[in-house]
Design a protein around this motif. Structure first.
Motif, mmCIF file in Angstrom:
data_model
loop_
_atom_site.group_PDB
_atom_site.id
_atom_site.type_symbol
_atom_site.label_atom_id
_atom_site.label_comp_id
_atom_site.label_asym_id
_atom_site.label_seq_id
_atom_site.Cartn_x
_atom_site.Cartn_y
_atom_site.Cartn_z
ATOM 1 N N ALA A 114 0.706 -1.103 0.111
ATOM 2 C CA ALA A 114 -0.010 -0.269 -0.127
ATOM 3 C C ALA A 114 1.054 1.480 0.106
ATOM 4 O O ALA A 114 0.250 2.641 -0.475
ATOM 5 C CB ALA A 114 -0.943 -0.110 1.100
ATOM 6 N N GLU A 115 2.088 0.773 0.392
ATOM 7 C CA GLU A 115 3.011 2.594 0.168
ATOM 8 C C GLU A 115 4.138 2.247 -1.052
ATOM 9 O O GLU A 115 4.667 3.591 -0.589
ATOM 10 C CB GLU A 115 3.873 2.539 1.950
ATOM 11 C CG GLU A 115 3.223 2.362 3.262
ATOM 12 C CD GLU A 115 4.672 2.296 4.198
ATOM 13 O OE1 GLU A 115 4.417 2.601 5.425
ATOM 14 O OE2 GLU A 115 5.552 1.771 3.592
ATOM 15 N N LEU A 116 4.233 1.743 -1.330
ATOM 16 C CA LEU A 116 4.634 1.817 -2.835
ATOM 17 C C LEU A 116 4.335 2.790 -3.891
ATOM 18 O O LEU A 116 5.614 3.196 -3.885
ATOM 19 C CB LEU A 116 4.877 0.390 -3.278
ATOM 20 C CG LEU A 116 5.243 -0.768 -2.254
ATOM 21 C CD1 LEU A 116 5.490 -1.843 -3.559
ATOM 22 C CD2 LEU A 116 6.907 -0.406 -1.915
ATOM 23 N N PRO A 117 3.333 3.224 -4.247
ATOM 24 C CA PRO A 117 3.069 4.646 -4.789
ATOM 25 C C PRO A 117 3.693 6.087 -4.070
ATOM 26 O O PRO A 117 3.210 6.649 -4.916
ATOM 27 C CB PRO A 117 1.696 4.637 -4.732
ATOM 28 C CG PRO A 117 1.307 2.934 -4.037
ATOM 29 C CD PRO A 117 1.970 2.519 -3.229
ATOM 30 N N LYS A 118 4.041 5.931 -2.605
ATOM 31 C CA LYS A 118 4.469 6.982 -2.126
ATOM 32 C C LYS A 118 5.996 7.001 -1.722
ATOM 33 O O LYS A 118 6.492 7.581 -0.869
ATOM 34 C CB LYS A 118 3.971 6.813 -0.799
ATOM 35 C CG LYS A 118 2.295 7.645 -0.888
ATOM 36 C CD LYS A 118 1.828 8.992 -0.582
ATOM 37 C CE LYS A 118 0.626 9.908 -1.152
ATOM 38 N NZ LYS A 118 0.814 10.915 -0.305
ATOM 39 N N THR A 119 6.204 5.201 -2.254
ATOM 40 C CA THR A 119 7.839 5.187 -1.872
ATOM 41 C C THR A 119 8.474 5.876 -3.380
ATOM 42 O O THR A 119 8.884 5.524 -4.527
ATOM 43 C CB THR A 119 8.110 3.745 -2.025
ATOM 44 O OG1 THR A 119 7.383 3.501 -0.685
ATOM 45 C CG2 THR A 119 9.852 3.764 -1.533
ATOM 46 N N VAL A 120 9.237 7.310 -2.265
ATOM 47 C CA VAL A 120 9.422 7.909 -4.015
ATOM 48 C C VAL A 120 10.979 8.011 -3.929
ATOM 49 O O VAL A 120 11.649 8.003 -5.428
ATOM 50 C CB VAL A 120 9.770 9.562 -3.204
ATOM 51 C CG1 VAL A 120 8.137 10.328 -3.202
ATOM 52 C CG2 VAL A 120 10.189 10.334 -2.181
ATOM 53 N N PHE A 121 11.875 6.751 -3.642
ATOM 54 C CA PHE A 121 13.405 6.525 -3.801
ATOM 55 C C PHE A 121 13.568 5.451 -3.140
ATOM 56 O O PHE A 121 13.153 4.874 -1.593
ATOM 57 C CB PHE A 121 13.748 7.703 -3.646
ATOM 58 C CG PHE A 121 15.449 7.789 -4.275
ATOM 59 C CD1 PHE A 121 15.523 7.317 -5.587
ATOM 60 C CD2 PHE A 121 16.424 7.576 -3.420
ATOM 61 C CE1 PHE A 121 16.846 7.445 -6.244
ATOM 62 C CE2 PHE A 121 17.832 7.266 -3.855
ATOM 63 C CZ PHE A 121 17.911 7.363 -5.203
ATOM 64 N N ALA A 122 13.870 4.255 -3.536
ATOM 65 C CA ALA A 122 14.617 3.906 -2.532
ATOM 66 C C ALA A 122 16.206 2.689 -3.260
ATOM 67 O O ALA A 122 16.350 3.005 -3.436
ATOM 68 C CB ALA A 122 13.956 2.174 -2.833
ATOM 69 N N VAL A 123 17.356 2.991 -2.266
ATOM 70 C CA VAL A 123 18.834 3.009 -2.472
ATOM 71 C C VAL A 123 19.450 1.788 -2.012
ATOM 72 O O VAL A 123 18.609 1.978 -1.014
ATOM 73 C CB VAL A 123 18.830 4.206 -2.367
ATOM 74 C CG1 VAL A 123 19.686 4.557 -0.940
ATOM 75 C CG2 VAL A 123 20.870 4.023 -2.708
ATOM 76 N N GLU A 124 19.471 1.244 -1.748
ATOM 77 C CA GLU A 124 20.405 -0.132 -1.126
ATOM 78 C C GLU A 124 21.820 -0.610 -1.590
ATOM 79 O O GLU A 124 22.126 0.153 -2.805
ATOM 80 C CB GLU A 124 19.820 -2.141 -2.669
ATOM 81 C CG GLU A 124 19.958 -3.251 -1.778
ATOM 82 C CD GLU A 124 20.437 -4.195 -2.416
ATOM 83 O OE1 GLU A 124 19.878 -3.914 -3.739
ATOM 84 O OE2 GLU A 124 20.352 -5.489 -1.566
#
Lengths: 414, 414
Positions: A359-369
């Motif tokens: 549910a949060e993915l649309p509001k996950t604006v950036f992810a770095v690993e």
């Protein structure tokens, strides 16, 4: 890719002068396109002072090193299902809590594979022990082991060409990792398929086991293990990595005559065990529901201490958050450290996170690993939605100029 | 120092035109001194054509590689007293005989030290196995092992300064080998004394055992062993090398609090065993009683296959003789390959050779040894009688110009 997380941390912070410009991010392309010249300043311009502040603090900070020393020296290896992993999970959660972050763990069931006795040796033309490590996920050899002739293979094409000689044999994939090239990288991805899929490819032709030359260009009789998986349509046969030196030894002997190897590999696949992703957050001051994920994996293989893979990534992310906290910088968006469990032999932590946080993915604006070891940061690999790839690349390239003092000079799409 | 033996081989050969010049050698300085300009040509001038012939043949030759592959792949390690060493002795003698050389073995009694179980682990503050190798010649730990606090030491000066805390402790010599320097070399000689003499130095102060950081700049959790010796006036305490990684681990933990280690080392010193130096000769055509010795050592440690140390040296010397033989070149003086036994933990082969051949020493005009691994040849280290050092250096420098095509560019006195 040490400190790469700072990109994300940085770009989410309130600028030092508290400017009133509209918040921009890569998921928002409205400011790109027709009139880029209309923008007065770039993000890099506006965040130059704060970037310097963060970099200066991070460079002086010993927290990441001390955390890594604790994780590797005092906890050590932490394969899924092991007590070490759960100690690491508890420690990471406590450490982030101590640093003042909102912290929680999220339960994940993980596979529980346990390495047993591993004894592999040349039988003919000379009797000699071989240095091996069973591949993660390999089945055991039958009771009493396997003794069989070896067929040396240097490519899948050669395997197919030699199909008639594979039945009843132990296949040695003697595929060398080329020396590191600054242009082409390590070549790891080209060679890993022999390790990950070689067993089933050989089993299809009747092989009874496989040995895989360690996927490394650096060896001092050091076998290098990793994951493998089975094709459900083929018989499951045991698989072990063998040192580059011993692979070359077998190949030299096989060029002169028949070679026989005895393999005894024991391992157990126990019922799934309980583990957890560890999450620590610095809540956003303006848009707390928009999330920047900075991640790494908390598990490791069972034969080292997971310093580079991926202790370094974990402590980089943990400390990125802590440095911001210590500087009193309040990000506009929520920055969330996720230490994923069970990357090495299951990806269960990542899979669970994606499912639980759908549910949060649309509001996950950036992810770095970060999972490339704790070296000097040099580049950021960038994946975006196809429709925003060009402006996103431009935006990130702009932002990354802030990290030039650290040696980061490249953004690599894809 | 691969192919360095060719210097000696080369300079002993009849020149292609069979010139009538007086044979010159470094033990004969008569042509040096007052009127060097009077000499029409240098040795290098006269032997240029034959040097090219030898180098061309040696470069095309696969014999040394094939010999090394056999020695390492099929015989393997060969510590004094082991069946492997005697197989290597018999093989080398047979190989030189097959190559057409006058071959013999000369009996030498060698020490017979056998490594047993080695189990060393951290007990506190964390339980963790340590990667070790007992040092060659170490005594065993008492039955049941030793468990004691560790004192970390980085120099003998620090050992003396901490004398009061050594009694009852395990001393860790955590002395790092510096990175390789083209100017200063490896620095190996500076650090080895901690391995060779550290046990007795610590025992004098009451230590119960020592761990020595591996004397290597390259480690993948690979312990590096070597010889040590005891001061007869001090108690003999067990000594093991520990990997650089584990030495650093102990040092990190010790900086934070007490560290305890449990050591169990088993080894046996059996009665001396029979071995042999292996000798192969190409007899001199003009001065057969004058001898050029080209040597290496046939034994190795018990934990590898002795490829660089010193299989490479052995096959270089063996094949140098064979290349001359194959080219039909008759040396004026006798060229003698000596493959010494028991270099690693006794020097018994070299000692026996010097004793048994004492009468020949005045007529031994040159001796060269290769024991630095099978790398590209770069230099020749030169020791001479003091009274001829300057002319000998000039003479060898002249001769070595013939090896420039191989990359040899330096003569290093001393």
């Amino acid at each position: 890719m040490k400190r790469a997380a700072l990109v994300a941390a940085l770009a989410s912070c309130v600028p030092p002068q508290g400017g009133t410009h509209r918040a921009e991010w890569i998921s928002d392309t409205s400011s790109f396109g027709a009139q880029p010249a209309a923008r007065a300043t770039t993000i890099a311009d506006r965040y130059a002072a704060i970037a310097t502040q963060i970099i200066t603090a991070a460079r002086a900070d010993r927290g990441a090193y001390l955390k890594l020393a604790h994780l590797t020296d005092r906890i050590g290896h932490r394969l899924a299902g092991s007590p070490g992993l759960e100690r690491a999970v508890a420690w990471a959660a406590e450490a982030m809590k101590q640093d003042g972050h909102d912290t929680r763990t999220e339960k994940v069931m993980v596979p529980h594979w346990v390495r047993g006795t591993e004894d592999v040796a040349l039988v003919t033309p000379v009797a000699r022990p071989l240095r091996v490590l069973g591949l993660g996920g390999s089945v055991s050899t039958p009771k009493g082991g396997i003794t069989a002739p070896v067929v040396v293979i240097t490519s899948f094409a050669e395997l197919d060409a030699k199909a008639a000689s594979i039945k009843g044999a132990i296949v040695l994939y003697d595929v060398a990792l080329p020396p590191y090239s600054a242009d082409k990288g390590s070549g790891y991805g080209d060679v890993v398929p022999y390790r990950s899929r070689g067993a089933s490819r050989a089993a299809k032709l009747g092989a009874v086991a496989v040995l895989v030359r360690s996927v490394t260009a650096h060896s001092l009789q050091t076998p290098h293990t990793g994951a493998m998986s089975y094709d459900p349509d083929q018989p499951k046969i045991p698989a072990a990595s063998v040192t580059t030196e011993d692979a070359m030894l077998i190949a030299r002997l096989a060029a002169q005559g028949p070679v026989t190897v005895r393999m005894k590999l024991e391992s157990r696949q126990l019922p799934d065990a309980e583990s957890a992703n560890v999450i620590g957050e610095l809540r956003g001051s303006e848009k707390p529901d928009e999330i920047v994920v900075i991640g790494a994996h908390i598990d490791s293989w069972d034969v080292g201490q997971g310093a580079h893979d991926d202790g370094a990534g974990c402590v980089t992310m943990m400390q990125a958050l802590t440095v911001l906290k210590q500087l009193g910088l309040a990000p506009k968006r929520t920055i969330r450290v996720v230490l994923f469990t069970n990357e090495e032999n299951g990806l269960r932590g990542a899979t669970a996170y994606a499912k639980d946080h759908a549910a949060e993915l649309p509001k996950t604006v950036f992810a770095v690993e970060s999972d490339s070891g704790g070296y000097s940061p040099r580049m950021l690999g960038l994946q975006t939605k196809p429709e925003v790839s060009a402006p996103a690349l431009a935006r990130i390239t702009d932002i990354l100029t802030l990290l030039r003092p650290l040696g980061v000079t490249r953004v690599v799409p894809g």
